[in-house]
Design an enzyme around this catalytic site. Structure first.
Site, PDB file in Angstrom:
ATOM      1  N   HIS A 188       0.820  -1.202   0.000  1.00 26.50           N
ATOM      2  CA  HIS A 188       0.000   0.000   0.000  1.00 26.50           C
ATOM      3  C   HIS A 188       0.859   1.259   0.000  1.00 26.50           C
ATOM      4  CE1 HIS A 188      -3.985  -1.836   1.517  1.00 26.50           C
ATOM      5  NE2 HIS A 188      -4.012  -1.640   0.222  1.00 26.50           N
ATOM      6  N   GLU A 430      20.013 -12.746 -23.338  1.00 27.87           N
ATOM      7  CA  GLU A 430      20.780 -12.119 -22.253  1.00 27.87           C
ATOM      8  C   GLU A 430      21.970 -12.977 -21.817  1.00 27.87           C
ATOM      9  OE1 GLU A 430      18.237 -11.401 -18.864  1.00 27.87           O
ATOM     10  OE2 GLU A 430      17.211 -13.307 -19.078  1.00 27.87           O
ATOM     11  N   ASP A 454      21.694  -8.212 -18.082  1.00 24.98           N
ATOM     12  CA  ASP A 454      22.432  -9.459 -17.905  1.00 24.98           C
ATOM     13  C   ASP A 454      23.422  -9.696 -19.035  1.00 24.98           C
ATOM     14  OD1 ASP A 454      21.759 -10.679 -15.454  1.00 24.98           O
ATOM     15  OD2 ASP A 454      19.750 -11.097 -16.209  1.00 24.98           O
ATOM     16  N   CYS A 501      14.718  -4.827 -23.572  1.00 26.46           N
ATOM     17  CA  CYS A 501      14.037  -4.450 -22.332  1.00 26.46           C
ATOM     18  C   CYS A 501      15.009  -4.194 -21.185  1.00 26.46           C
ATOM     19  CB  CYS A 501      13.007  -5.509 -21.943  1.00 26.46           C
ATOM     20  SG  CYS A 501      13.726  -7.139 -21.714  1.00 26.46           S
TER      21      CYS A 501
HETATM   22  C1  PEP Z   1      17.999  -7.749 -18.357  1.00 23.38           C
HETATM   23  O1  PEP Z   1      18.736  -8.622 -17.918  1.00 23.38           O
HETATM   24  O2  PEP Z   1      18.363  -6.851 -19.134  1.00 23.38           O
HETATM   25  C2  PEP Z   1      16.572  -7.708 -17.961  1.00 23.38           C
HETATM   26  C3  PEP Z   1      15.721  -6.882 -18.511  1.00 23.38           C
HETATM   27  O3  PEP Z   1      16.191  -8.557 -16.981  1.00 23.38           O
HETATM   28  P1  PEP Z   1      16.430  -8.275 -15.429  1.00 23.38           P
HETATM   29  O4  PEP Z   1      17.001  -6.888 -15.290  1.00 23.38           O
HETATM   30  O5  PEP Z   1      15.117  -8.453 -14.785  1.00 23.38           O
HETATM   31  O6  PEP Z   1      17.410  -9.352 -15.109  1.00 23.38           O
HETATM   32 MG    MG Z   2      17.917 -10.408 -16.966  1.00 23.58          MG
END
Ligand code: PEP
Ligand code: MG
Length: 569
Positions: A188, A430, A454, A501
């Site tokens: 919350h 990754e 990663d 991402c």
């Molecule tokens: C990454 O490794 O770039 C990724 C998006 O995953 P996380 O940061 O959750 O390991």
């Molecule tokens: Mg990752």
């Protein structure tokens, strides 16, 4: 100076003075009562006074925050008005207990019942019942509740836990930061802090002890860092960043409602990274075009028990509904490495980043994976849900995941449960193994998403947590850039969408490289969506390609950085 770390729960930078909110002392003496009627009267008056006060607080919250947040407090009044609950307390008083003890016993019984429930929402109600108990006890004992509505300007609230009743009168003009010892992204406190746009760092160990009343601190809610007693240089730097953040935010508003296009008109997709259903709302609020990474481990990390299929289904379904048919890429459980979940009882490993994590864990624990894949399949009937597999090292892992999805989809079709049996299945690139096998993976995956966080660590063989070698951790390293370029080329060649991402997707210095390599989807933190759209709009392909050609000739990260900085100046 000293810096404390915690969960980056609400972005922004607050500079202010610590006010420690100690929890009121609600210890009471257990006495036997002779006049049960008078004692019941005392309890009912306390409940009435509590209800009046809480309704008033709800009105303040409605004006300052919103209806949903006010409803949390109104829910407290409803809960304590439940005739069954009050009757239980009356019975205990009739049996000789004092009002305080009767209230305590009944509330704790209800809290324990809620805690044992299967779904997250019901479990959360345990905290609400305890909050109510404290409020009514304050009335019975004549203890004045903490009033945060009257704190001076520039206050940083430091407390063990920020319960909803405490945040009721909270004024964002006066409170510039929040630091707590407990709470996670979906607690919350985090929800309220984000709704109020107050920078917050939660789950800071021993914050109440480490942050003395009156101390000056910088709360960096984006990084999850609290700097204690900053020196002049740190303060000056923080003020400069604050002002820059304010101006940037203002200027970015002109990108709301616009497509994400390069200066020469090439459109790409701009998604948001989320860790909870609330974050999906933040993606919409920031004009994101979909969800590019739902880090589902947060659903597993926030509670004290494994989320059930129903819990997970509801979270994924809600995210899909909030995104209204736009893509929602949900990553299967990515635990291990630096993400521990105590109740899973993972063994300590000498080298956890190289160990039993992510898809390796899921494929070995079919019970856990089955629950998640079934929940994902059910949610796929409610929008454009796509499944993404983390830490893939080769095609056999992808094949195993696909086989499981097929099996569960067949089960659902026999049972008549709706799901998208052709749900797209993509992989995160990754690991260096996945990058080197990108052509083979692209032939079997529906999409790629490059996890640069990663990929950088594994390519450079660097543990980010190790100070001695952290200097090697850089996405600007030519080795990492070559890897990314070849992954995008392999995906493009195979005709599948290639996204990114990791944090590098939002780095304005690197964006011209991604444009020239042909990245088609960027997924960034919700607060970075508009800034990324603006950065993409600043480049055309010709300029980006010329820069990339020079950068890819460079052989050190410093050379890369110099070229990119010069181009963005
Ligand atoms: C990454 O490794 O770039 C990724 C998006 O995953 P996380 O940061 O959750 O390991
Ligand atoms: Mg990752």
């Amino acid at each position: 100076m000293a810096a404390l770390e915690g969960v980056a729960a609400s972005p922004g930078l607050g500079i202010g003075t610590v006010m420690v909110i100690a929890e009121p002392c609600l210890a009471y003496e257990v006495v036997e009562v002779a006049d049960a009627e008078a004692e019941k009267g005392r309890l009912h008056s306390a409940i009435e006074a509590f209800s009046v006060l809480t309704r008033e607080k709800a009105e303040v919250v409605r004006g300052r925050v919103g209806d949903a947040e006010a409803a949390i407090l109104e829910g407290h009044v409803l809960m304590i008005s439940d005739p069954f609950m009050v009757a239980e307390m009356d019975n205990l008083i009739d049996a000789g207990q004092c009002a305080e003890a009767a209230l305590d016993t009944v509330c704790e019984t209800f809290a324990a019942m809620f805690e044992a429930a299967d779904d997250d929402l019901t479990r959360q109600r345990a905290a609400d019942v305890r909050d109510i108990k404290s409020g009514v006890l304050c009335q019975l004992l004549g203890v004045r509740e903490v009033d945060v509505s009257r704190v001076p300007r520039g206050t940083v609230l430091v407390t063990h836990d920020l319960v909803p009743s405490m945040t009721a009168g909270l004024d964002r003009d006066n409170v510039v930061g929040i630091v707590t010892e407990t709470g996670g992204m979906t607690s919350h406190s985090a929800i309220l802090a984000r709704a109020l746009e107050i920078p917050a760092v939660l789950a800071v160990p021993d914050a109440v002890q480490e942050l003395p009343e009156g101390a000056q601190v910088i709360v960096d809610g984006g990084e999850g860092v609290v700097t204690v007693a900053p020196d002049e240089a740190e303060l000056a730097a923080a003020r400069v960043r604050q002002e820059a953040l304010r101006r940037e935010k203002e200027a970015l508003q002109r990108f709301v409602g616009k497509k994400t296009v390069t200066a020469d008109g090439c459109q790409v997709e701009l998604f948001g990274n989320i860790g909870s259903v609330e974050d999906a709302r933040a993606v919409v609020d920031n004009d994101g075009e979909g969800v590019g990474l739902f880090r589902t481990e947060f659903l597993f990390m926030d509670g004290g028990a494994m989320p059930t299929e129903e819990d997970q289904f509801r979270a994924y379904q809600q995210a899909a509904l909030i995104m209204k048919g736009r893509p929602v890429i949900i990553r299967t459980l990515d635990i291990g490495g630096d993400k521990d979940i105590p109740y899973l009882g993972l063994e300590k490993e000498d080298n956890p980043f190289m160990g039993f994590r992510a898809i390796r864990y899921c494929l070995a624990r079919e019970d856990v994976f089955r629950t998640q894949l079934r929940a994902l399949l059910r949610a796929s009937a409610f929008g454009d849900v796509r499944i993404m597999v983390p830490l893939v090292t080769g095609v056999e892992e992808l094949r195993q995941v696909r086989a499981l999805i097929r099996r569960y989809a067949d089960e659902f079709s026999r049972e008549g449960v709706a799901c998208n049996k052709d749900v797209p299945v993509g992989v995160m690139i990754e690991t260096p193994a996945a990058a080197l096998m990108a052509d083979a993976l692209a032939a079997e995956a529906d999409f790629f998403s490059i996890g640069t966080n990663d990929l950088t660590g594994y390519t450079m063989a660097v543990d980010r947590g190790n100070d001695r070698v952290r200097y090697l951790y850089s996405t600007f390293n030519p080795a990492v850039l070559r890897s990314i370029r070849s992954v995008i080329a392999a995906g493009t060649e195979a005709g599948i969408p290639v996204g990114m991402c990791g944090e590098a997707a939002a780095d304005p210095l690197l964006i011209p490289l991604w444009i020239s390599f042909g990245l088609t989807e960027y997924s960034v933190g919700p607060a970075s969506i508009l800034a990324t759209r603006a950065a993409i709009a600043g480049w055309n392909h010709e300029k980006a390609r010329a820069l990339a050609a020079a950068v890819m000739e460079a052989v050190t990260p410093d050379e890369v950085l110099d070229l990119l900085k010069a181009a963005s100046a």
